[in-house]
Scaffold this motif. Structure first.
Motif, PDB file in Angstrom:
ATOM      1  N   GLY A 148       0.810  -1.210   0.000  1.00 15.70           N
ATOM      2  CA  GLY A 148       0.000   0.000   0.000  1.00 15.70           C
ATOM      3  C   GLY A 148       0.842   1.258   0.000  1.00 15.70           C
ATOM      4  O   GLY A 148       0.572   2.205  -0.754  1.00 15.70           O
ATOM      5  N   LEU A 149       1.883   1.295   0.832  1.00  9.24           N
ATOM      6  CA  LEU A 149       2.767   2.462   0.878  1.00  9.24           C
ATOM      7  C   LEU A 149       3.517   2.626  -0.439  1.00  9.24           C
ATOM      8  O   LEU A 149       3.663   3.748  -0.954  1.00  9.24           O
ATOM      9  CB  LEU A 149       3.746   2.335   2.039  1.00  9.24           C
ATOM     10  N   ALA A 150       4.028   1.518  -0.990  1.00  6.57           N
ATOM     11  CA  ALA A 150       4.748   1.591  -2.263  1.00  6.57           C
ATOM     12  C   ALA A 150       3.834   2.091  -3.377  1.00  6.57           C
ATOM     13  O   ALA A 150       4.254   2.873  -4.240  1.00  6.57           O
ATOM     14  CB  ALA A 150       5.319   0.214  -2.617  1.00  6.57           C
ATOM     15  N   THR A 151       2.577   1.672  -3.368  1.00  5.94           N
ATOM     16  CA  THR A 151       1.617   2.128  -4.367  1.00  5.94           C
ATOM     17  C   THR A 151       1.327   3.614  -4.231  1.00  5.94           C
ATOM     18  O   THR A 151       1.149   4.319  -5.225  1.00  5.94           O
ATOM     19  CB  THR A 151       0.313   1.324  -4.255  1.00  5.94           C
ATOM     20  N   ALA A 152       1.298   4.109  -2.995  1.00  4.79           N
ATOM     21  CA  ALA A 152       1.043   5.528  -2.776  1.00  4.79           C
ATOM     22  C   ALA A 152       2.212   6.387  -3.225  1.00  4.79           C
ATOM     23  O   ALA A 152       2.030   7.556  -3.580  1.00  4.79           O
ATOM     24  CB  ALA A 152       0.747   5.784  -1.296  1.00  4.79           C
ATOM     25  N   VAL A 153       3.428   5.815  -3.224  1.00  8.76           N
ATOM     26  CA  VAL A 153       4.606   6.554  -3.674  1.00  8.76           C
ATOM     27  C   VAL A 153       4.767   6.455  -5.184  1.00  8.76           C
ATOM     28  O   VAL A 153       5.082   7.433  -5.862  1.00  8.76           O
ATOM     29  CB  VAL A 153       5.877   6.029  -2.969  1.00  8.76           C
ATOM     30  N   LYS A 154       4.521   5.255  -5.729  1.00  5.00           N
ATOM     31  CA  LYS A 154       4.699   5.008  -7.158  1.00  5.00           C
ATOM     32  C   LYS A 154       3.608   4.037  -7.585  1.00  5.00           C
ATOM     33  O   LYS A 154       3.493   2.949  -7.010  1.00  5.00           O
ATOM     34  CB  LYS A 154       6.086   4.413  -7.399  1.00  5.00           C
ATOM     35  N   LEU A 155       2.816   4.376  -8.562  1.00  5.25           N
ATOM     36  CA  LEU A 155       1.568   3.668  -8.830  1.00  5.25           C
ATOM     37  C   LEU A 155       1.758   2.236  -9.319  1.00  5.25           C
ATOM     38  O   LEU A 155       0.878   1.405  -9.155  1.00  5.25           O
ATOM     39  CB  LEU A 155       0.743   4.455  -9.860  1.00  5.25           C
ATOM     40  N   THR A 156       2.916   1.910  -9.921  1.00  2.00           N
ATOM     41  CA  THR A 156       3.083   0.585 -10.521  1.00  2.00           C
ATOM     42  C   THR A 156       2.982  -0.586  -9.541  1.00  2.00           C
ATOM     43  O   THR A 156       2.529  -1.666  -9.942  1.00  2.00           O
ATOM     44  CB  THR A 156       4.433   0.502 -11.269  1.00  2.00           C
ATOM     45  N   PRO A 157       3.369  -0.458  -8.249  1.00  3.71           N
ATOM     46  CA  PRO A 157       3.182  -1.606  -7.346  1.00  3.71           C
ATOM     47  C   PRO A 157       1.733  -1.998  -7.119  1.00  3.71           C
ATOM     48  O   PRO A 157       1.463  -3.005  -6.460  1.00  3.71           O
ATOM     49  CB  PRO A 157       3.826  -1.114  -6.036  1.00  3.71           C
ATOM     50  N   ALA A 158       0.775  -1.231  -7.666  1.00  3.41           N
ATOM     51  CA  ALA A 158      -0.634  -1.589  -7.526  1.00  3.41           C
ATOM     52  C   ALA A 158      -0.933  -2.957  -8.129  1.00  3.41           C
ATOM     53  O   ALA A 158      -1.922  -3.604  -7.753  1.00  3.41           O
ATOM     54  CB  ALA A 158      -1.521  -0.518  -8.171  1.00  3.41           C
ATOM     55  N   LEU A 159      -0.095  -3.426  -9.069  1.00  5.58           N
ATOM     56  CA  LEU A 159      -0.323  -4.751  -9.642  1.00  5.58           C
ATOM     57  C   LEU A 159      -0.242  -5.829  -8.578  1.00  5.58           C
ATOM     58  O   LEU A 159      -0.903  -6.880  -8.699  1.00  5.58           O
ATOM     59  CB  LEU A 159       0.693  -5.026 -10.753  1.00  5.58           C
ATOM     60  N   PHE A 160       0.535  -5.608  -7.515  1.00  3.75           N
ATOM     61  CA  PHE A 160       0.590  -6.585  -6.432  1.00  3.75           C
ATOM     62  C   PHE A 160      -0.747  -6.695  -5.717  1.00  3.75           C
ATOM     63  O   PHE A 160      -1.093  -7.765  -5.206  1.00  3.75           O
ATOM     64  CB  PHE A 160       1.702  -6.220  -5.440  1.00  3.75           C
TER      65      PHE A 160
END
Length: 478
Positions: A209-221
């Motif tokens: 969640g934190l990684a997605t908030a910083v950079k959108l691409t981890p949303a695939l996880f």
């Protein structure tokens, strides 16, 4: 069986010490680590590029500009057309850098990234070294310098990027999922509620969640967690990403509206698709078409295919008890289908190399008839069964070992740069077919890994099913 007994007796044997009580084995190992670190430093000098914290200067300049009362996304770095491209939450996280000189901020980021990589390697290698009986500190100390020497790591450190920190956030959730699975099979002996919370892994999903908030691409996880019905981790990840994004709107509403309303859609802010450093599928297609822009429909069609392939293989890897390979496949898929994947984004080749190397070792062990067991499976009181020996052990696991070494060498040498070209001045076919292949070599390797990275059944499950338990301990069938 004699190999196992010998390994155990070796651990019990007295350690020779010098006259002052110094462990000679530790001294030798420390010397080996120092030699490997020095070799990695020389490799970075030989194959790396000149680095001067270029991206960090943009981030630092943007937050200093912002702290001075200006609009964050109005900043343009001197002598460039580049500005701040991350969400406002990332700007808030980076804001304390405005108190430091840019060089200090760059070195602080580099040290934090190196520490994060070492911690991640410790987590990823722990199940392997426990199985093999190797010392963890020595294995991690040996693995860290070569991991830092390859293209994604050295570019991340040299440019002052955040990729290794985001990688660590995502991998923290892998550890959390493991701990939560272990909690379900072991009696909980933690003394405090805090310890039970931490070691129980109930927080798994926060890192993604934190990684997605910083950079959108981890949303695939998050999509992967939903696909594999890991509902609690998926909800935690979604809640964390939404929570910190809403906090950004509450704290810096103007910047949040600017980012999500316009900046997010300005793809030209990050550079042309055909730039050599863009080793995604979009970059590969743009260069193959010798065009600054990616052919949109073709990219979309192939991206959907790669997305389906990557997620389906990740789900299968998890079902067979290899969550590390599952996470690696999702990360590699993200690199491939993202419109822009600079070479410093490709940190997911690090766990891919680990998976290939361990696959080679496991197959070698199987050829020698060593015990079969699922890493981390709770004991059932029986002795793990022996694998039947393979009668051609010399070549067993060789292709996986060659794959691991070849992948590391490819990303160490990084042959894209000697064949770097820039339209419209120079065609991407200036050096013929071989030059075009070299300029796209990292992207091609990523696609091959998504399609062919092997997983290791029962290696590191983040859940325990009856099938996995029976595979490890036939006595559990009765």
């Amino acid at each position: 069986m004699p190999a196992i007994v010998g390994r155990r007796m070796d651990r019990l044997a007295p350690v020779r010490r010098g006259t002052r009580g110094i462990d000679r084995r530790t001294v030798v190992r420390t010397g080996i680590v120092a030699a490997v670190a020095y070799a990695a430093w020389l490799a970075i000098g030989a194959f790396g590029r000149p680095y001067n914290f270029f991206d960090m200067k943009i981030y630092h300049g943007a937050v200093v500009w912002w702290a001075s009362g200006n609009e964050l996304y109005d900043f343009i770095a001197p002598s460039t057309t580049l500005g701040f491209t991350y969400p406002p939450f990332a700007g808030l996280v980076m804001l304390p850098m405005s108190w430091l000189p840019v060089e200090a901020a760059g070195w602080l980021n580099a040290l934090a990234s190196i520490a994060a990589l070492a911690v991640v390697l410790a987590a990823l290698l722990r199940p392997i070294v426990d199985r093999l009986g190797w010392p963890l500190w020595f294995t991690v100390a040996l693995a860290t310098p070569p991991a830092l020497a390859i293209e994604p790591s050295r570019e991340t450190l040299g440019y002052g990027q955040v990729n290794l920190l985001l990688f660590a956030l995502v991998m923290a959730d892998l550890v959390g999922l493991r701990w939560r699975a272990r909690r379900g099979t072991h009696h909980d002996t933690a003394d405090s509620a805090l310890a039970r919370f931490v070691y129980g892994g109930t927080w798994a999903g926060v890192g993604i969640g934190l990684a997605t908030a910083v950079k959108l691409t981890p949303a695939l996880f998050i999509g992967y967690l939903v696909l594999t019905r890991q509902w609690r981790a998926a909800v935690t990840a979604i809640g964390t990403a939404i929570g910190v994004t809403l906090a950004g709107f509450a704290l810096v509403g103007e910047e949040s509206r600017t980012y999500f309303g316009s900046v997010l859609w300005q793809t030209e802010r990050v550079g042309a698709a055909d730039m050599t450093a863009n080793q995604s599928l979009a970059g590969l297609l743009a260069r193959l078409y010798d065009s600054i822009e990616t052919p949109g429909l073709l990219w979309l069609a192939f991206s959907v295919l790669v997305l389906a392939l990557g997620l389906s293989r990740a789900a299968s890897a998890r079902a067979d008890g290899d969550e590390l390979t599952a996470f690696t496949l999702v990360g590699l898929t993200t690199n491939v289908i993202s419109p822009i994947s600079w070479s410093h984004h490709l940190v997911w080749v690090i766990p891919a190399i680990i998976v290939l190397a361990d696959a080679a070792v496991r197959r070698r062990e199987a050829s020698r008839g060593l015990p079969l067991r699922v890493t981390g499976t709770p004991p059932t009181g029986g002795v793990p069964p022996l694998r039947p020996p393979i009668w051609y052990p010399t070549l067993t696991g060789l292709r996986h070992g060659i794959g691991a070494l070849g992948l590391w060498l490819l990303f160490l040498v990084s042959p894209i740069w000697p064949y770097e070209h820039q339209l419209p001045e120079v065609s991407h076919y200036q050096d013929g077919l071989f030059g075009a292949l070299m300029e796209n070599s990292l992207a091609i390797a990523l696609i091959v890994l998504v399609a062919a990275l092997p997983w290791r059944p029962g290696a590191e499950p983040a859940f325990y099913s009856d099938r996995l338990l029976r595979a490890a301990h036939p006595a559990a069938r009765h």
